[in-house]
Design a protein around this motif. Structure first.
Motif, PDB file in Angstrom:
ATOM      1  N   TRP A   1       0.817  -1.208   0.000  1.00  0.00           N
ATOM      2  CA  TRP A   1       0.000   0.000   0.000  1.00  0.00           C
ATOM      3  C   TRP A   1       0.855   1.264   0.000  1.00  0.00           C
ATOM      4  O   TRP A   1       1.906   1.318   0.622  1.00  0.00           O
TER       5      TRP A   1
ATOM      6  N   GLU B   1      -3.478   3.193  -1.590  1.00  0.00           N
ATOM      7  CA  GLU B   1      -3.507   2.835  -3.004  1.00  0.00           C
ATOM      8  C   GLU B   1      -2.527   1.705  -3.301  1.00  0.00           C
ATOM      9  O   GLU B   1      -1.423   1.663  -2.764  1.00  0.00           O
TER      10      GLU B   1
ATOM     11  N   ARG C   1      -1.257   0.390  -6.982  1.00  0.00           N
ATOM     12  CA  ARG C   1      -1.384   0.659  -8.411  1.00  0.00           C
ATOM     13  C   ARG C   1      -0.905  -0.546  -9.214  1.00  0.00           C
ATOM     14  O   ARG C   1       0.261  -0.939  -9.134  1.00  0.00           O
TER      15      ARG C   1
ATOM     16  N   SER D   1      -5.948  -2.502  -9.838  1.00  0.00           N
ATOM     17  CA  SER D   1      -5.487  -1.498  -8.888  1.00  0.00           C
ATOM     18  C   SER D   1      -6.519  -1.372  -7.772  1.00  0.00           C
ATOM     19  O   SER D   1      -7.711  -1.661  -7.979  1.00  0.00           O
TER      20      SER D   1
ATOM     21  N   ILE E   1      -7.982   1.230  -4.549  1.00  0.00           N
ATOM     22  CA  ILE E   1      -8.039   2.422  -3.709  1.00  0.00           C
ATOM     23  C   ILE E   1      -8.868   2.045  -2.485  1.00  0.00           C
ATOM     24  O   ILE E   1     -10.051   1.733  -2.595  1.00  0.00           O
TER      25      ILE E   1
END
Length: 360
Positions: free
Chosen positions: A38, A59, A61, A124, A126
Motif C-alpha cells: 500500500w 492505493e 497501483r 489497482s 483504492i
C-alpha cells in the motif's frame, strides 16, 4: 459509459495470460508473485476523521484500466456514548475515530493478489478507511456535548478518493465499488458518482453485509440527515423525488439504478449476521431472528422499484468475508462466492444465490 461487453473469449484470454505469467515465474526461479503493498495518500482540504485528525486513504497501483474502490466498514455512531473519542472522553466501545493504525495490513482474502482464482488479482486498489462514524455519508460537525464535537465527514473523505480516482485513472474501463459492512451502505451512491466521473467505464457495485439496514422514516430523518447531514450532502439525483423521511438505505440502490441504468448492482449477506446491522436493527426493535426477513424484504422492494439487484445470500450468523480465507472457500448451492464474483465482473451477471437452509 461504454456498452457493457463481457465475453468468454475475454476470460479465456485472461486465463492464457495468467498461465504465461505462471510459466515465466517458474522458469525464472521465483517462488511466487509479489504481494500487494500500500501507498498512503493524504488528500488534505476539508478531509478529516471524527476527532479532527488527518484523513488518508491507501492505493495499490496495478492495471490502470481496472480499479477496485474499497469502502471499508467500521462502527457508526450518533450520540455522545457511541461517538466518544479516545483520550479525555474515554475509548468508544464501537470504534477508534482516528485514522492512526488503520493501514490495511491484510494481504489475505480478496487482497491476496498472488492467487490465480482471485478475480481482482490484476486490479489497482483504492482503499478508503472509515474513521467518521457515518458510513461514508456525512458532511457535518456534530456537537454531542460541551466537550465532544465530532466531524462526520465521511462523504467529504470518500468523494476526495473518487476525485483521485478520476484524476489518476482517467483511462479506467472497469471500476468495481466494493463496500464492506457499514461501508457497503453508501456503495450504490458511490457507484453512481463513479459513473458520473468516468462515463466511459463499466461500473459494478458490490455491497456486502448491509442488506438488513432498514427503511425506517425516523432513522432516515433523525440519523442519516439529523446527525450526519447525509441527505443535504448528496447529489441531486440521489434524493430526486424523495423527502428526507422517504430517503434511506434501500432506496440508495433504487436511486443509483434510476440515475445510471447501466450500473451492475450486487450485494452479499450472511443470513443472520448479528454484527452487520446491529446498531440500526436495534434502532427499529428488530431481533437477530428477523434479519433474513429484513434482507429479503429490502431486496424485493429494491427490485420492485425497477432496479436489477444481483444477490448472494449465505447461511448462518457468520461475519467478515473479504479478508479471511473463506472468501475462496464459501460455497452455497454448489456455487463458490469467488466464482460468482468472477462472473459478475467478467461475464454476464450471474443468477442469484440464496441459501435453502439459512438458519443461524
Amino acid at each position: 459509459m461504454a456498452t457493457v461487453w463481457r465475453s468468454i473469449g475475454r476470460r479465456a484470454a485472461r486465463g492464457a495470460l495468467l498461465g504465461l505469467v505462471t510459466l515465466a515465474v517458474i522458469l525464472s526461479g521465483c517462488s511466487s508473485k509479489p504481494g500487494l503493498e500500500w501507498t498512503r495518500v493524504t488528500p488534505g482540504g476539508d478531509c478529516q476523521c471524527a476527532d479532527g485528525s488527518e484523513f488518508a486513504f491507501w492505493e495499490w497501483r496495478a492495471d490502470p484500466t481496472r480499479v477496485v474502490i474499497f469502502l471499508n466498514g467500521g462502527g457508526v455512531c450518533w450520540d455522545a456514548a457511541s461517538c466518544a473519542l479516545t483520550g479525555d472522553h474515554g475509548e468508544s466501545d464501537f470504534y477508534d475515530w482516528s485514522i492512526q493504525g488503520t493501514e490495511p495490513e491484510n494481504r489475505s482474502g480478496m487482497f491476496d493478489i498472488t492467487r490465480g482464482d482471485n478475480p481482482f488479482s490484476e486490479y489497482s486498489f483504492i482503499y478508503v478507511s472509515s474513521c467518521t462514524g457515518d458510513a461514508h455519508l456525512g458532511n457535518v460537525t456534530q456537537d454531542y456535548s460541551s466537550s465532544l464535537a465530532v466531524e462526520h465527514r465521511g462523504y467529504v473523505n470518500g468523494t476526495a478518493a473518487l476525485a483521485y480516482l478520476a484524476e489518476n485513472y482517467p483511462d479506467a474501463t472497469e471500476v468495481i465499488v466494493v463496500g464492506k459492512t457499514a461501508g457497503s451502505v453508501a456503495a450504490p451512491i458511490y457507484g453512481g458518482l463513479v459513473a458520473d466521473l468516468l462515463p466511459d467505464a463499466t461500473v459494478t457495485v458490490f455491497g456486502a453485509q448491509s442488506g438488513a439496514w432498514p427503511d425506517d422514516q425516523r432513522f432516515n430523518a433523525d440519523i442519516l440527515e439529523g446527525q450526519w447531514g447525509a441527505y443535504s450532502a448528496m447529489p441531486d439525483w440521489a434524493v430526486a423525488g424523495l423527502g428526507v423521511r422517504e430517503w434511506g438505505v434501500p432506496r440508495f440502490w433504487s436511486q443509483a439504478a434510476r440515475h445510471e441504468p447501466r450500473l451492475v448492482l450486487a450485494r452479499f449477506d450472511f443470513a443472520f449476521d448479528p454484527q452487520a446491522a446491529s446498531e440500526v436493527t436495534r434502532w427499529i426493535g428488530a431481533e437477530d431472528s428477523d434479519l433474513l426477513e429484513i434482507i429479503d424484504d429490502n431486496e424485493a422492494a429494491i427490485e420492485a422499484s425497477g432496479a436489477t439487484l444481483h444477490s448472494y445470500t449465505a447461511p448462518g450468523a457468520d461475519h467478515q468475508i473479504f479478508e479471511p480465507s473463506k472468501f475462496y472457500d464459501l460455497e452455497v448451492n454448489g456455487v463458490r462466492l469467488v466464482d460468482w464474483l468472477d462472473t459478475l465482473v467478467t461475464g454476464d451477471p450471474p443468477a442469484d444465490v440464496h441459501c435453502d437452509q439459512c438458519g443461524p
